[in-house]
Scaffold this motif. Structure first.
Motif, PDB file in Angstrom:
ATOM      1  N   ILE A 161       0.797  -1.261   0.087  1.00 13.87           N
ATOM      2  CA  ILE A 161      -0.121  -0.024  -0.181  1.00 13.87           C
ATOM      3  C   ILE A 161       0.902   1.191  -0.043  1.00 13.87           C
ATOM      4  N   VAL A 162       0.623   2.167  -0.936  1.00 16.56           N
ATOM      5  CA  VAL A 162       1.512   3.255  -1.435  1.00 16.56           C
ATOM      6  C   VAL A 162       0.824   4.419  -0.810  1.00 16.56           C
ATOM      7  N   GLY A 163       1.207   5.466   0.126  1.00 14.48           N
ATOM      8  CA  GLY A 163       0.400   6.646   0.437  1.00 14.48           C
ATOM      9  C   GLY A 163       1.189   7.742   0.164  1.00 14.48           C
ATOM     10  N   ASP A 164       0.503   8.778  -0.367  1.00 22.74           N
ATOM     11  CA  ASP A 164       1.004  10.037  -0.717  1.00 22.74           C
ATOM     12  C   ASP A 164       1.539  10.988   0.485  1.00 22.74           C
TER      13      ASP A 164
ATOM     14  N   ILE B 239      -7.766  -5.969  10.788  1.00 21.71           N
ATOM     15  CA  ILE B 239      -6.715  -5.989   9.678  1.00 21.71           C
ATOM     16  C   ILE B 239      -5.438  -5.319   9.918  1.00 21.71           C
ATOM     17  N   ALA B 240      -4.367  -6.062   9.651  1.00 17.21           N
ATOM     18  CA  ALA B 240      -2.979  -5.306  10.032  1.00 17.21           C
ATOM     19  C   ALA B 240      -2.486  -4.602   8.714  1.00 17.21           C
ATOM     20  N   PHE B 241      -1.944  -3.670   8.558  1.00 18.74           N
ATOM     21  CA  PHE B 241      -1.634  -3.188   7.201  1.00 18.74           C
ATOM     22  C   PHE B 241      -0.696  -2.183   7.265  1.00 18.74           C
ATOM     23  N   HIS B 242      -0.023  -1.754   8.768  1.00 18.92           N
ATOM     24  CA  HIS B 242       1.097  -1.021   8.659  1.00 18.92           C
ATOM     25  C   HIS B 242       2.419  -1.474   8.015  1.00 18.92           C
ATOM     26  N   ASP B 243       2.476  -2.615   8.110  1.00 18.23           N
ATOM     27  CA  ASP B 243       3.650  -3.198   7.750  1.00 18.23           C
ATOM     28  C   ASP B 243       3.727  -3.513   6.235  1.00 18.23           C
ATOM     29  N   LYS B 244       2.642  -3.176   5.743  1.00 18.92           N
ATOM     30  CA  LYS B 244       2.492  -3.482   4.214  1.00 18.92           C
ATOM     31  C   LYS B 244       2.623  -2.202   3.579  1.00 18.92           C
ATOM     32  N   ALA B 245       2.804  -0.914   4.049  1.00 16.69           N
ATOM     33  CA  ALA B 245       2.593   0.363   3.819  1.00 16.69           C
ATOM     34  C   ALA B 245       3.979   1.012   3.449  1.00 16.69           C
ATOM     35  N   ILE B 246       3.973   1.752   2.678  1.00 14.96           N
ATOM     36  CA  ILE B 246       5.302   2.557   2.027  1.00 14.96           C
ATOM     37  C   ILE B 246       4.728   4.126   1.584  1.00 14.96           C
ATOM     38  N   SER B 247       5.670   4.971   1.537  1.00 17.74           N
ATOM     39  CA  SER B 247       5.734   6.279   1.396  1.00 17.74           C
ATOM     40  C   SER B 247       5.587   6.511  -0.277  1.00 17.74           C
ATOM     41  N   LEU B 248       5.027   7.507  -0.860  1.00 16.96           N
ATOM     42  CA  LEU B 248       5.327   7.505  -2.257  1.00 16.96           C
ATOM     43  C   LEU B 248       6.578   7.882  -2.650  1.00 16.96           C
ATOM     44  N   SER B 249       7.003   8.632  -1.528  1.00  9.92           N
ATOM     45  CA  SER B 249       8.759   8.959  -1.662  1.00  9.92           C
ATOM     46  C   SER B 249       9.668   7.815  -1.833  1.00  9.92           C
ATOM     47  N   ASP B 250       9.271   6.955  -1.036  1.00  9.33           N
ATOM     48  CA  ASP B 250      10.059   5.574  -1.313  1.00  9.33           C
ATOM     49  C   ASP B 250       9.808   4.843  -2.591  1.00  9.33           C
ATOM     50  N   LEU B 251       8.555   4.927  -2.918  1.00  7.53           N
ATOM     51  CA  LEU B 251       8.219   4.357  -4.138  1.00  7.53           C
ATOM     52  C   LEU B 251       8.891   4.904  -5.375  1.00  7.53           C
ATOM     53  N   ILE B 252       8.856   6.286  -5.492  1.00  4.42           N
ATOM     54  CA  ILE B 252       9.532   6.798  -6.629  1.00  4.42           C
ATOM     55  C   ILE B 252      11.075   7.118  -6.438  1.00  4.42           C
ATOM     56  N   SER B 253      11.620   7.212  -5.297  1.00  5.05           N
ATOM     57  CA  SER B 253      13.197   7.341  -5.130  1.00  5.05           C
ATOM     58  C   SER B 253      13.739   6.071  -5.447  1.00  5.05           C
ATOM     59  N   GLY B 254      12.982   4.936  -5.367  1.00  2.32           N
ATOM     60  CA  GLY B 254      13.627   3.704  -5.501  1.00  2.32           C
ATOM     61  C   GLY B 254      13.953   3.062  -4.270  1.00  2.32           C
TER      62      GLY B 254
ATOM     63  N   ALA C 276       8.474  -7.337  -5.593  1.00  6.80           N
ATOM     64  CA  ALA C 276       7.548  -8.636  -5.078  1.00  6.80           C
ATOM     65  C   ALA C 276       6.129  -8.464  -5.044  1.00  6.80           C
ATOM     66  N   ALA C 277       5.515  -7.336  -5.143  1.00  7.97           N
ATOM     67  CA  ALA C 277       4.405  -7.060  -4.963  1.00  7.97           C
ATOM     68  C   ALA C 277       3.264  -7.530  -6.108  1.00  7.97           C
ATOM     69  N   ARG C 278       2.259  -8.235  -5.533  1.00 10.97           N
ATOM     70  CA  ARG C 278       1.420  -8.957  -6.715  1.00 10.97           C
ATOM     71  C   ARG C 278      -0.051  -8.291  -6.453  1.00 10.97           C
ATOM     72  N   ALA C 279      -0.279  -7.565  -5.486  1.00 17.93           N
ATOM     73  CA  ALA C 279      -1.464  -6.792  -5.196  1.00 17.93           C
ATOM     74  C   ALA C 279      -1.183  -5.484  -4.779  1.00 17.93           C
ATOM     75  N   PRO C 280      -0.779  -4.703  -5.465  1.00 18.79           N
ATOM     76  CA  PRO C 280      -0.437  -3.240  -4.985  1.00 18.79           C
ATOM     77  C   PRO C 280      -1.583  -2.388  -5.196  1.00 18.79           C
ATOM     78  N   MET C 281      -1.837  -1.275  -4.200  1.00 18.60           N
ATOM     79  CA  MET C 281      -2.677  -0.191  -4.287  1.00 18.60           C
ATOM     80  C   MET C 281      -2.035   1.205  -4.006  1.00 18.60           C
ATOM     81  N   PHE C 282      -2.262   2.238  -4.654  1.00 14.86           N
ATOM     82  CA  PHE C 282      -1.996   3.464  -4.397  1.00 14.86           C
ATOM     83  C   PHE C 282      -3.195   4.280  -3.860  1.00 14.86           C
ATOM     84  N   LYS C 283      -2.895   4.687  -2.547  1.00  8.49           N
ATOM     85  CA  LYS C 283      -4.061   5.469  -2.032  1.00  8.49           C
ATOM     86  C   LYS C 283      -3.675   6.864  -1.542  1.00  8.49           C
TER      87      LYS C 283
END
Length: 334
Positions: free
Chosen positions: A245-248, A268-283, A291-298
């Protein structure tokens, strides 16, 4: 060419539309989020409320950019015309003076879609994709056009509650983008078999409009409609399904949106599945993304997005001579 460093200018919504290009905005957003962003430079929005009136403020100082500022919007129930107006005020880093006022109604839709597309470009596989759209309003329209600028769309399938609106939406998408588009009578019919799913329409009763068992394996979800605790858009099963789960605005998305509050209350536990948009874009999170097979941007939206797109629009409007000089002068405190 006018110079925003010497006198304030106004950029209308019409001028913003005239100079805006999706490719430029998406690239600018990816550039902004690829740099380290101090939390103090892009704080959460603040909302003042009293007697039914509200005022929302989204400030930001984007790293490495010439301008910084804030978006303001407000509304009062006493008005006979209860619509909301938006304005972005930009300050010039070089002079520290007020450089521009930008009509931000259209900017809000542009920056949200450009941000989603910047994220989707890093989350979704390359190649043709079938896009499901839940919603037929401005945000949905903007997102479809932004997505079409980064991925070849094989088909667009749209659902919204009003048959006439969704039919018109599909017709406009085909006319504008040259992509086969059709409307369907249910959200499930739109979503089943889609590679990309855009949720951009909260229900009237704040009930979920998207469920996990509709989604095909490997599909990517973009959800933009639940931004405060009172709002719902996706079912908790969608949160459970996601492995990334990617969050801006990550903490704001995780803690202060109705969808995630409902998921937490459902255990439902979700904090350990979450990353920031900065971490996504920066690499910084590339291994997790691969590794993600079911990603979501929220998305909840943030001032950084407003200011990045506003700077782009101001710069191009100045170059095109589409700004309006304001016959005003602010006093300066030394």
């Amino acid at each position: 060419m006018s110079d925003a460093s010497t006198s304030p200018v106004f950029v209308s919504g019409e001028a913003a539309r005239a100079v805006f290009r999706w490719e430029d905005a998406i690239a600018a957003m990816q550039s902004a989020y690829s740099r380290p962003i101090d939390a103090a430079a892009a704080p959460p929005r603040s909302i003042a409320r009293a007697d039914g009136a509200w005022l929302r403020t989204l400030p930001a100082i984007p790293p490495g950019e010439r301008y910084f500022g804030a978006k303001l919007m407000g509304m009062t129930p006493m008005s006979a015309d209860p619509g909301v107006q938006y304005v972005i005020v930009l300050f010039d880093r070089v002079t520290s003076r007020i450089a521009a006022f930008i009509d931000a109604n259209i900017v809000t839709g542009l920056r949200t879609a450009a941000t989603s597309a910047a994220a989707l470009d890093r989350l979704a596989p390359a190649g043709p994709a079938r896009l499901a759209v839940l919603g037929s309003g401005l945000e949905a329209s903007m997102h479809v056009r932004a997505f079409a600028s980064i991925r070849p769309l094989s088909e667009i399938v749209v659902f919204s509650p009003t048959a006439e609106r969704r039919a018109a939406f599909a017709a406009a998408a085909t006319a504008d983008l040259g992509v086969p588009a059709r409307d369907v009578a249910s959200a499930r019919e739109a979503v089943e078999g889609a590679d990309l799913v855009l949720a951009a329409a909260r229900s009237r009763g704040e009930q979920p409009i998207l469920y996990a068992d509709w989604l095909k394996p490997g599909s990517t979800v973009v959800s933009i409609g639940s931004t405060v605790p009172e709002q719902r858009e996706i079912d908790v099963s969608v949160v459970a399904r996601c492995d990334l789960i990617v969050g801006d605005m990550l903490e704001e998305m995780l803690e202060e949106t109705g969808d995630m509050i409902a998921a937490r209350e459902a255990g439902i536990a979700f904090h350990d599945k979450a990353i920031s948009l900065s971490d996504l874009i920066s690499g910084a999170a590339d291994a997790r993304v691969r590794a993600a097979r079911a990603p979501m941007f929220k998305s909840v939206g943030g001032g950084l997005q407003d200011i990045v797109v506003a700077e782009l629009i101001l710069t191009k409007a100045l170059e095109a001579g589409l700004t309006t000089s304001l016959p005003i002068k602010f006093e300066t405190k030394y």
